[in-house]
Design a protein around this motif. Structure first.
Motif, PDB file in Angstrom:
ATOM      1  N   PRO A  19      55.841  70.597  55.415  1.00  0.00           N
ATOM      2  CA  PRO A  19      53.831  71.529  55.396  1.00  0.00           C
ATOM      3  C   PRO A  19      52.960  70.658  55.790  1.00  0.00           C
ATOM      4  O   PRO A  19      53.732  69.464  55.548  1.00  0.00           O
ATOM      5  N   ALA A  20      52.828  70.355  56.759  1.00  0.00           N
ATOM      6  CA  ALA A  20      51.915  68.915  57.272  1.00  0.00           C
ATOM      7  C   ALA A  20      51.496  68.121  55.905  1.00  0.00           C
ATOM      8  O   ALA A  20      50.783  67.451  55.350  1.00  0.00           O
ATOM      9  N   GLN A  86      41.342  73.479  61.250  1.00  0.00           N
ATOM     10  CA  GLN A  86      41.814  72.523  62.544  1.00  0.00           C
ATOM     11  C   GLN A  86      41.198  71.400  61.700  1.00  0.00           C
ATOM     12  O   GLN A  86      42.547  70.072  61.724  1.00  0.00           O
ATOM     13  N   THR A  87      39.784  71.781  61.640  1.00  0.00           N
ATOM     14  CA  THR A  87      38.919  69.782  61.119  1.00  0.00           C
ATOM     15  C   THR A  87      39.899  68.817  60.376  1.00  0.00           C
ATOM     16  O   THR A  87      40.614  67.572  59.912  1.00  0.00           O
ATOM     17  N   SER A  88      40.509  70.508  59.113  1.00  0.00           N
ATOM     18  CA  SER A  88      41.014  69.058  57.919  1.00  0.00           C
ATOM     19  C   SER A  88      42.475  68.551  58.003  1.00  0.00           C
ATOM     20  O   SER A  88      42.587  67.680  57.262  1.00  0.00           O
ATOM     21  N   THR A  89      43.616  69.776  58.931  1.00  0.00           N
ATOM     22  CA  THR A  89      44.273  69.023  59.422  1.00  0.00           C
ATOM     23  C   THR A  89      44.812  67.477  59.465  1.00  0.00           C
ATOM     24  O   THR A  89      45.206  67.327  59.209  1.00  0.00           O
ATOM     25  N   TRP A 134      61.938  61.130  55.857  1.00  0.00           N
ATOM     26  CA  TRP A 134      60.283  60.818  56.518  1.00  0.00           C
ATOM     27  C   TRP A 134      60.007  62.750  56.268  1.00  0.00           C
ATOM     28  O   TRP A 134      60.621  63.086  57.255  1.00  0.00           O
ATOM     29  N   GLY A 135      59.123  63.221  56.252  1.00  0.00           N
ATOM     30  CA  GLY A 135      59.037  64.377  55.956  1.00  0.00           C
ATOM     31  C   GLY A 135      57.893  64.556  57.768  1.00  0.00           C
ATOM     32  O   GLY A 135      57.506  63.291  58.024  1.00  0.00           O
ATOM     33  N   ALA A 136      58.452  66.074  58.227  1.00  0.00           N
ATOM     34  CA  ALA A 136      57.701  65.764  59.504  1.00  0.00           C
ATOM     35  C   ALA A 136      57.873  67.180  59.403  1.00  0.00           C
ATOM     36  O   ALA A 136      58.118  67.990  59.427  1.00  0.00           O
ATOM     37  N   ASN A 137      56.069  67.303  60.325  1.00  0.00           N
ATOM     38  CA  ASN A 137      56.464  68.973  60.571  1.00  0.00           C
ATOM     39  C   ASN A 137      55.655  68.743  62.386  1.00  0.00           C
ATOM     40  O   ASN A 137      54.679  68.053  62.821  1.00  0.00           O
ATOM     41  N   TRP A 138      55.951  70.101  63.388  1.00  0.00           N
ATOM     42  CA  TRP A 138      55.319  70.127  64.674  1.00  0.00           C
ATOM     43  C   TRP A 138      54.838  70.835  63.959  1.00  0.00           C
ATOM     44  O   TRP A 138      54.919  71.948  63.757  1.00  0.00           O
ATOM     45  N   LEU A 139      53.376  70.531  64.914  1.00  0.00           N
ATOM     46  CA  LEU A 139      52.197  71.438  64.663  1.00  0.00           C
ATOM     47  C   LEU A 139      51.476  71.519  66.071  1.00  0.00           C
ATOM     48  O   LEU A 139      51.972  70.173  66.592  1.00  0.00           O
ATOM     49  N   GLY A 164      53.795  69.134  71.425  1.00  0.00           N
ATOM     50  CA  GLY A 164      53.218  69.280  69.853  1.00  0.00           C
ATOM     51  C   GLY A 164      53.136  67.631  69.828  1.00  0.00           C
ATOM     52  O   GLY A 164      53.020  66.793  69.776  1.00  0.00           O
ATOM     53  N   ILE A 165      52.683  67.933  68.195  1.00  0.00           N
ATOM     54  CA  ILE A 165      51.703  66.929  66.976  1.00  0.00           C
ATOM     55  C   ILE A 165      52.536  67.646  66.128  1.00  0.00           C
ATOM     56  O   ILE A 165      53.075  67.239  65.419  1.00  0.00           O
ATOM     57  N   ILE A 166      53.223  65.876  66.054  1.00  0.00           N
ATOM     58  CA  ILE A 166      54.329  65.710  65.182  1.00  0.00           C
ATOM     59  C   ILE A 166      54.038  65.127  63.748  1.00  0.00           C
ATOM     60  O   ILE A 166      53.463  63.843  63.694  1.00  0.00           O
ATOM     61  N   HIS A 167      53.253  65.767  62.647  1.00  0.00           N
ATOM     62  CA  HIS A 167      52.535  64.899  61.740  1.00  0.00           C
ATOM     63  C   HIS A 167      53.756  63.915  60.769  1.00  0.00           C
ATOM     64  O   HIS A 167      54.621  64.980  61.184  1.00  0.00           O
ATOM     65  N   LEU A 168      53.992  63.123  60.693  1.00  0.00           N
ATOM     66  CA  LEU A 168      54.765  62.412  59.495  1.00  0.00           C
ATOM     67  C   LEU A 168      53.702  61.557  58.529  1.00  0.00           C
ATOM     68  O   LEU A 168      52.767  61.041  58.375  1.00  0.00           O
TER      69      LEU A 168
END
Length: 192
Positions: A19-20, A86-89, A134-139, A164-168
């Motif tokens: 989870p991001a 969304q802003t906090s993400t 690494w941790g990763a999440n596609w949002l 997609g936006i991949i958070h790492l």
């Protein structure tokens, strides 16, 4: 008979996005990202068109996106909770890679195949990051589909869309396993 790569297959059978909101510093360095992006760029690409590109966004850039969401959300009719979520993400993120779908004119490769290739690049990027430790999440979410946020916040060009936006980052805690699809319900065997 083919020679299996058991380590890769074990990884794929147990891979799990993180989870991001649980991803924290340290974040991958530019050197770390070079290997991850190189692996992601090896995605299937019919016609060698490279119909996608990457935008690596650090803390400052992600804060800019958060500001655009806060400004644009009310204009789009989103309620305060949807905007805050969304802003906090983006405010709480330290690193993300935006995979941009950028189809090109081609008489041989339909645009839909180019869009699929961008999606494949997203998954390849997530898997490369996870395989690198690494941790990763596609949002995505509504901000990634708004033209104004895409232009001013993410820096997209005309005709481009976010695949997609991949958070790492580093995972704070391992996520619990979640239910997976029942193969009998989603698979049709035809003549096999």
């Amino acid at each position: 008979m083919p020679t299996p790569n058991s380590a890769v297959m074990d990884f794929l059978l147990t891979r799990r996005s993180r989870p991001a909101k649980t991803l924290v510093a340290p974040y991958p360095t530019r050197e770390d990202l070079t290997d991850i992006l190189t692996a992601a760029a090896r995605t299937p690409d019919h016609g060698k068109l490279e119909p996608w590109r990457f935008i690596v966004m650090g803390k400052e850039a992600l804060a800019r996106v958060a500001g655009e969401i806060a400004t644009q959300g009310p204009k789009l009719g989103y309620d305060a909770d949807a905007i805050a979520k969304q802003t906090s993400t983006y405010e709480n993120a330290g690193l993300a890679v935006v995979v941009v779908s950028a189809p090109v004119d081609s008489p041989k490769v339909p645009q839909i195949e180019q869009i699929y290739s961008a999606g494949a690049a997203c998954l390849a990027l997530v898997n490369a990051a996870l395989a690198s430790g690494w941790g990763a999440n596609w949002l995505s979410g509504w901000p990634s589909h708004d033209p104004d946020i895409c232009t001013r916040g993410f820096g997209l060009n005309p005709g481009e869309k976010i695949a997609g936006i991949i958070h790492l980052g580093t995972e704070r805690a391992a996520p619990p396993e979640r239910p997976r699809p029942d193969l009998d319900q989603i698979t049709t065997w035809d003549g096999v």
